[in-house]
Structure formats: C-alpha cells, structure tokens
Write a protein that holds these residues in place. Sequence first.
Motif, PDB file in Angstrom:
ATOM      1  N   ASP A 112       0.766  -1.135   0.080  1.00  0.00           N
ATOM      2  CA  ASP A 112       0.231   0.051   0.069  1.00  0.00           C
ATOM      3  C   ASP A 112       0.845   1.294   0.200  1.00  0.00           C
ATOM      4  O   ASP A 112       0.611   2.135  -0.839  1.00  0.00           O
ATOM      5  N   MET A 113       1.928   1.348   0.834  1.00  0.00           N
ATOM      6  CA  MET A 113       2.800   2.244   0.828  1.00  0.00           C
ATOM      7  C   MET A 113       3.549   2.496  -0.503  1.00  0.00           C
ATOM      8  O   MET A 113       3.748   3.587  -0.821  1.00  0.00           O
ATOM      9  N   ALA A 114       4.140   1.554  -0.823  1.00  0.00           N
ATOM     10  CA  ALA A 114       4.762   1.371  -2.378  1.00  0.00           C
ATOM     11  C   ALA A 114       3.997   2.212  -3.378  1.00  0.00           C
ATOM     12  O   ALA A 114       4.336   2.727  -4.087  1.00  0.00           O
ATOM     13  N   GLN A 115       2.702   1.636  -3.439  1.00  0.00           N
ATOM     14  CA  GLN A 115       1.600   2.272  -4.322  1.00  0.00           C
ATOM     15  C   GLN A 115       1.505   3.809  -4.244  1.00  0.00           C
ATOM     16  O   GLN A 115       1.432   4.490  -5.343  1.00  0.00           O
ATOM     17  N   GLN A 116       1.598   4.029  -3.003  1.00  0.00           N
ATOM     18  CA  GLN A 116       0.995   5.616  -2.874  1.00  0.00           C
ATOM     19  C   GLN A 116       2.424   6.509  -3.387  1.00  0.00           C
ATOM     20  O   GLN A 116       2.339   7.481  -3.774  1.00  0.00           O
ATOM     21  N   LEU A 117       3.384   5.855  -2.899  1.00  0.00           N
ATOM     22  CA  LEU A 117       4.648   6.578  -3.112  1.00  0.00           C
ATOM     23  C   LEU A 117       4.915   6.711  -4.556  1.00  0.00           C
ATOM     24  O   LEU A 117       5.375   7.621  -5.371  1.00  0.00           O
ATOM     25  N   GLY A 118       4.435   5.419  -5.397  1.00  0.00           N
ATOM     26  CA  GLY A 118       4.456   5.284  -6.812  1.00  0.00           C
ATOM     27  C   GLY A 118       3.920   6.517  -7.513  1.00  0.00           C
ATOM     28  O   GLY A 118       4.119   7.120  -8.449  1.00  0.00           O
ATOM     29  N   ILE A 119       2.372   6.754  -7.082  1.00  0.00           N
ATOM     30  CA  ILE A 119       1.515   7.606  -7.335  1.00  0.00           C
ATOM     31  C   ILE A 119       2.052   9.037  -7.377  1.00  0.00           C
ATOM     32  O   ILE A 119       1.915   9.760  -8.247  1.00  0.00           O
ATOM     33  N   ALA A 120       2.828   9.302  -6.297  1.00  0.00           N
ATOM     34  CA  ALA A 120       3.173  10.569  -5.987  1.00  0.00           C
ATOM     35  C   ALA A 120       4.447  10.969  -6.780  1.00  0.00           C
ATOM     36  O   ALA A 120       4.425  11.794  -7.509  1.00  0.00           O
ATOM     37  N   ALA A 121       5.455   9.950  -7.151  1.00  0.00           N
ATOM     38  CA  ALA A 121       6.252   9.995  -8.056  1.00  0.00           C
ATOM     39  C   ALA A 121       5.795  10.334  -9.419  1.00  0.00           C
ATOM     40  O   ALA A 121       6.496  10.953 -10.128  1.00  0.00           O
ATOM     41  N   ASN A 122       4.786   9.673  -9.717  1.00  0.00           N
ATOM     42  CA  ASN A 122       4.135   9.738 -11.255  1.00  0.00           C
ATOM     43  C   ASN A 122       3.642  11.374 -11.154  1.00  0.00           C
ATOM     44  O   ASN A 122       3.856  11.846 -12.354  1.00  0.00           O
ATOM     45  N   GLU A 123       3.196  11.601 -10.178  1.00  0.00           N
ATOM     46  CA  GLU A 123       2.598  13.187 -10.429  1.00  0.00           C
ATOM     47  C   GLU A 123       3.660  14.299 -10.479  1.00  0.00           C
ATOM     48  O   GLU A 123       3.682  15.180 -11.088  1.00  0.00           O
ATOM     49  N   PHE A 124       4.901  13.963  -9.765  1.00  0.00           N
ATOM     50  CA  PHE A 124       6.056  14.818  -9.757  1.00  0.00           C
ATOM     51  C   PHE A 124       6.418  14.572 -11.098  1.00  0.00           C
ATOM     52  O   PHE A 124       7.051  15.665 -11.778  1.00  0.00           O
ATOM     53  N   ALA A 125       6.405  13.623 -12.034  1.00  0.00           N
ATOM     54  CA  ALA A 125       6.898  13.429 -13.212  1.00  0.00           C
ATOM     55  C   ALA A 125       6.168  14.135 -14.316  1.00  0.00           C
ATOM     56  O   ALA A 125       6.688  14.687 -15.219  1.00  0.00           O
ATOM     57  N   ILE A 126       4.949  13.886 -14.264  1.00  0.00           N
ATOM     58  CA  ILE A 126       4.018  14.631 -14.950  1.00  0.00           C
ATOM     59  C   ILE A 126       4.268  16.121 -14.764  1.00  0.00           C
ATOM     60  O   ILE A 126       4.357  16.792 -15.888  1.00  0.00           O
TER      61      ILE A 126
END
Length: 222
Positions: A112-126
């Motif tokens: 769950d934590m990995a998924q949330q960090l992944g979503i955050a990283a994707n938003e930073f990338a966008i």
Amino acid sequence: MARELSKAQARLAVQEREIQELNHRVANSLQLAADMLVFEQLRSRDPHAQAALEASRARLVAVGELHRYLHEHGGKASVDLAPFLAGLGEAIARSTGLSCTTRGDNAAVTGDMAQQLGIAANEFAINAAKHAYHGRPGGKLTITARREGHEVVLTVADEGEGLPVGRAGQGGLGMSIVAAIVRDLKGTLSAQSRDGAIFTIRAPIATAAPRVDRSFQAWSED
C-alpha cells in the motif's frame, strides 16, 4: 462488538470490490481509447497526423501499463524498494517521455505504501514533463528512495528551470493529490530549487497496513 466488527469488515470488502471494478473500468477505457486512435490512424492519409496519432496511442498504452503496475503492487504485504522503483521508472518513462533514473536501497515497505509513493512519483514526473521541460521528450528525472531510521525518504528531482520564487511545492491537481498522499502516510513534503526542482517526501514506515488499492483514485476527496 463482534457484530460491529463484522459489519465493518463487510463494508471494507464492498469498498475493495468497488475499487477493483473501478480499476478494471479505467483499464478498459484506456484500451478503448487506444483502439479508437488506431482506427483514426488507419483512416488518415496525412503522415504527420498518423505519426501524432501513433504517439498518442503509445502514450495511452504506457499510462495503462503504469496503472496496472501500481495496481499489482498495491495488495502485497511487502515490496522491496529497489526493484519496485526500477519498474516504476520504466513505466513513467514510457508514459511521460522523460529519461528516468532510479535508485533504491534494500528497504522494504508495505504494498500500500509503495503504491502511494509510486502515485506521488508519477505526479512529480507529470509536473516535470509539463513545467520543467515544457513537453519536450528526454528530460532527465531522478527518483530515489532510501530508509532513514524508521522513515522512508522519496526524492524526485528534475534538471529543469526550478520552482517559481515563492511557489515552492504549490500547484494544481497533481500537487493536491501528492498532499493528500502525504497526509495519509502521516509524512512531510518539502520542495526546493537546486539545479532544477527537487521534491522530497518523508514518511514513517508502517509495520502493517490493510489492503486498500488506491490506484488513480480521487485523492482530492480526502
């Protein structure tokens, strides 16, 4: 007490089924949109239009792959950061056109934590693709994650123009999503300009977490 617990578990099960259905619909919608672009590509006789349609189709397919990647990791009891970040970087590169470098230590977090960090990283990338590189492909993005004591530290850095003066960490929907994730993780978010924009999330590592899949949910509802 037992009856209330049973009701709460039943509600959670219903919510998880609804989220699973939402993820399934998102995946189907992305695939349908990609198929429609293929159809338009076949109809077009303009080489430039065909190339643009193909690029758009490839980007949609990549977004779908990123969605599936996050969904697959969300339910795991433990996720090793280094291989997770490597796969995440590849998915983000395909969906944004950025050149991603990832670094992670041997720390493990809940799915769950990995998924949330992944979503955050994707938003930073966008955000980097849009503002740091203004849509130009090949911009550099570095994603790192490490464990410091009882915390995990995620850093996403670009090599663009840096953050506007007085607006570090501010932004639109993407940054609102990140802020909601940080609140949910009981962490902190910082942003600075140093040879580009650098975003850092620090959050305590949870020892256990219920299985709640948050892939591409409306975080702004929090």
